[in-house]
Enzyme design. Structure first.
Site, PDB file in Angstrom:
ATOM      1  N   ARG A   1      19.212 -19.638 -28.220  1.00  0.00           N
ATOM      2  CA  ARG A   1      17.829 -19.163 -28.204  1.00  0.00           C
ATOM      3  C   ARG A   1      17.712 -17.810 -28.909  1.00  0.00           C
ATOM      4  NH1 ARG A   1      14.988 -19.134 -22.455  1.00  0.00           N
ATOM      5  NH2 ARG A   1      16.209 -17.232 -22.212  1.00  0.00           N
TER       6      ARG A   1
ATOM      7  N   LYS B   1      12.029 -14.899 -27.671  1.00  0.00           N
ATOM      8  CA  LYS B   1      12.125 -13.844 -26.662  1.00  0.00           C
ATOM      9  C   LYS B   1      12.103 -12.479 -27.356  1.00  0.00           C
ATOM     10  CE  LYS B   1      14.180 -13.752 -22.097  1.00  0.00           C
ATOM     11  NZ  LYS B   1      13.087 -14.364 -21.331  1.00  0.00           N
TER      12      LYS B   1
ATOM     13  N   GLU C   1       1.815 -20.286 -19.965  1.00  0.00           N
ATOM     14  CA  GLU C   1       2.809 -19.834 -18.989  1.00  0.00           C
ATOM     15  C   GLU C   1       2.394 -18.472 -18.467  1.00  0.00           C
ATOM     16  OE1 GLU C   1       6.690 -18.597 -20.404  1.00  0.00           O
ATOM     17  OE2 GLU C   1       6.013 -18.554 -22.467  1.00  0.00           O
TER      18      GLU C   1
HETATM   19  C1  LIG Z   1      12.748 -15.345 -20.440  1.00  0.00           C
HETATM   20  C2  LIG Z   1      11.415 -15.986 -20.288  1.00  0.00           C
HETATM   21  C3  LIG Z   1      11.207 -17.111 -19.468  1.00  0.00           C
HETATM   22  C4  LIG Z   1      12.282 -17.698 -18.598  1.00  0.00           C
HETATM   23  O1  LIG Z   1      13.354 -18.225 -19.319  1.00  0.00           O
HETATM   24  P1  LIG Z   1      14.753 -18.538 -18.592  1.00  0.00           P
HETATM   25  O2  LIG Z   1      15.644 -18.956 -19.696  1.00  0.00           O
HETATM   26  O3  LIG Z   1      14.517 -19.622 -17.605  1.00  0.00           O
HETATM   27  O4  LIG Z   1      15.169 -17.276 -17.931  1.00  0.00           O
HETATM   28  C5  LIG Z   1       9.946 -17.668 -19.443  1.00  0.00           C
HETATM   29  N1  LIG Z   1       8.918 -17.158 -20.148  1.00  0.00           N
HETATM   30  C6  LIG Z   1       9.076 -16.066 -20.936  1.00  0.00           C
HETATM   31  C7  LIG Z   1       7.907 -15.548 -21.685  1.00  0.00           C
HETATM   32  C8  LIG Z   1      10.320 -15.443 -21.026  1.00  0.00           C
HETATM   33  O5  LIG Z   1      10.452 -14.364 -21.803  1.00  0.00           O
END
Ligand SMILES: *Cc1c(COP(=O)(O)O)cnc(C)c1O
Length: 344
Positions: free
Chosen positions: A82, A184, A220
């Site tokens: 990722r 991210k 989300e």
């Molecule tokens: C990091 C993150 C998540 C959760 O991802 P995981 O891999 O399950 O920790 C969800 N939404 C956003 C916007 C994030 O930055």
């Protein structure tokens, strides 16, 4: 503070400096080997690309003890992949994925004393991150990058992790269509700070963002993906959109639902309408930090949607999903696909 002074059962979710971080520099078109450092401060030029134009991305995962005393982390290869995708979208040079996982192992081993004891609920949070390092004033990507991994021991993200939260629908958007919502990037969090403070000032725990184009579809929250349960626990529904960050927790839960719990999984567009028409019995927010935190109620400008599971406890299906995932993580349930990565 030293690890032996920590009350593991009551640890909060704040940064605590540990012994070592990992650091590697990208210069002259290549990454160096990287090394452990005891220096937890960074010196850089005032015009560094990250400071001017926010060229940065990060990851989050955790290390912990299993019952039989091993130190493990969860699906680090998925985080490495990722971060590779995040780097490409931001014109940053990806750190090689195999070396990425090795660097995580190295820094966790070096900080073994900070890995919380089994059963404490605490974990060693691992934060890999990368940023444009050299000075840039005309808008362009940096030429030099720093990749670091810091680790810090943390307690559960939500105090009393299983207590349902109340979310609100903000008047702000999280990520534009075709924007950076699917990676991210630190910048996705910068813009969320005002909306989350507004939500807190109005008494809500989290913002549930809608798609900016039509404001009719669920995306989300600021830092967690959303899952819904319907058909008396037989079906898991999770929203589909390019601007949702692909949560590893959510993907793991979908795998568990489909392959271990015999549920049907629908990954599709979810309309706010459906939610407000009470199509779903349970709703959860998922991410590394909290695994699943249940949502009891949505407050959309005074229009209230109560989930069947209510504001007192997590619903039965999310409870089962959560205990299966945490059981795999702790080694009490058979690992379906090499998810638990042994470090020591
Ligand atoms: C990091 C993150 C998540 C959760 O991802 P995981 O891999 O399950 O920790 C969800 N939404 C956003 C916007 C994030 O930055």
């Amino acid at each position: 503070m030293r690890p032996e002074d920590i009350d593991w059962g009551n640890l909060d979710f704040n940064y605590r400096q540990t012994d070592y971080s990992f650091v590697s520099m990208y210069r002259d078109g290549k990454w160096d080997d990287g090394e452990l450092t005891k220096d937890h401060n960074i010196t850089m030029n005032e015009c560094a690309c990250v400071l001017q134009y926010s060229q940065s991305c990060f990851e989050g995962l955790k290390a912990y003890h299993t019952k039989d005393g091993k130190v493990v982390c969860f699906r680090p290869d998925a985080n490495a992949k990722r971060m590779h995708d995040s780097c490409e979208r931001l014109e940053m040079p990806p750190f090689p994925e195999d070396k990425w996982v090795e660097a995580v192992e190295k820094v966790v081993k070096a900080n073994e004393a900070w890995v919380p004891p089994f059963g404490s609920g605490a974990t060693l949070y691992i934060r890999p991150y990368m940023f444009g390092y050299n000075p840039v004033i005309g808008v362009k990507p940096a030429d030099e990058y720093m990749f670091r991994i810091l680790v810090t021991p943390v307690g559960p993200y939500f105090k009393g992790a299983l207590k349902p939260v109340e979310v609100t629908i903000p008047d702000f958007d999280r990520a534009a269509p075709h924007g950076t919502g699917g990676i991210k990037a630190g910048l996705n969090y910068a813009m969320s700070l005002h909306p989350i403070m507004e939500a807190h000032r109005h008494g809500f725990n989290e913002n549930m963002y809608l798609d900016p184009a039509t404001r009719t579809k669920i995306e989300e929250t600021g830092g967690a993906n959303v899952i819904f349960i319907k058909d008396n626990g037989k079906t898991l529904v999770t929203p589909l959109s390019d601007s949702i960050l692909p949560s590893i927790t959510r993907r793991s839960l979908c795998y568990i639902a489909e392959n271990m719990l015999g549920m049907k999984v629908e990954h599709r567009v979810v309309y706010l309408n459906e939610v407000e028409d009470n199509e779903f019995d349970e709703m959860g927010l998922c991410g590394t930090a909290a695994v699943i935190s249940p949502v009891g109620r949505i407050n959309n400008h005074g229009k209230i949607t109560n989930f069947k599971s209510g504001m007192d406890e997590m619903g039965p299906t999310l409870t089962k999903l959560r205990s299966t995932l945490t059981g795999i993580q702790s080694g009490e349930i058979a690992d379906p696909d090499n998810w638990v990565h042994e470090i020591k």
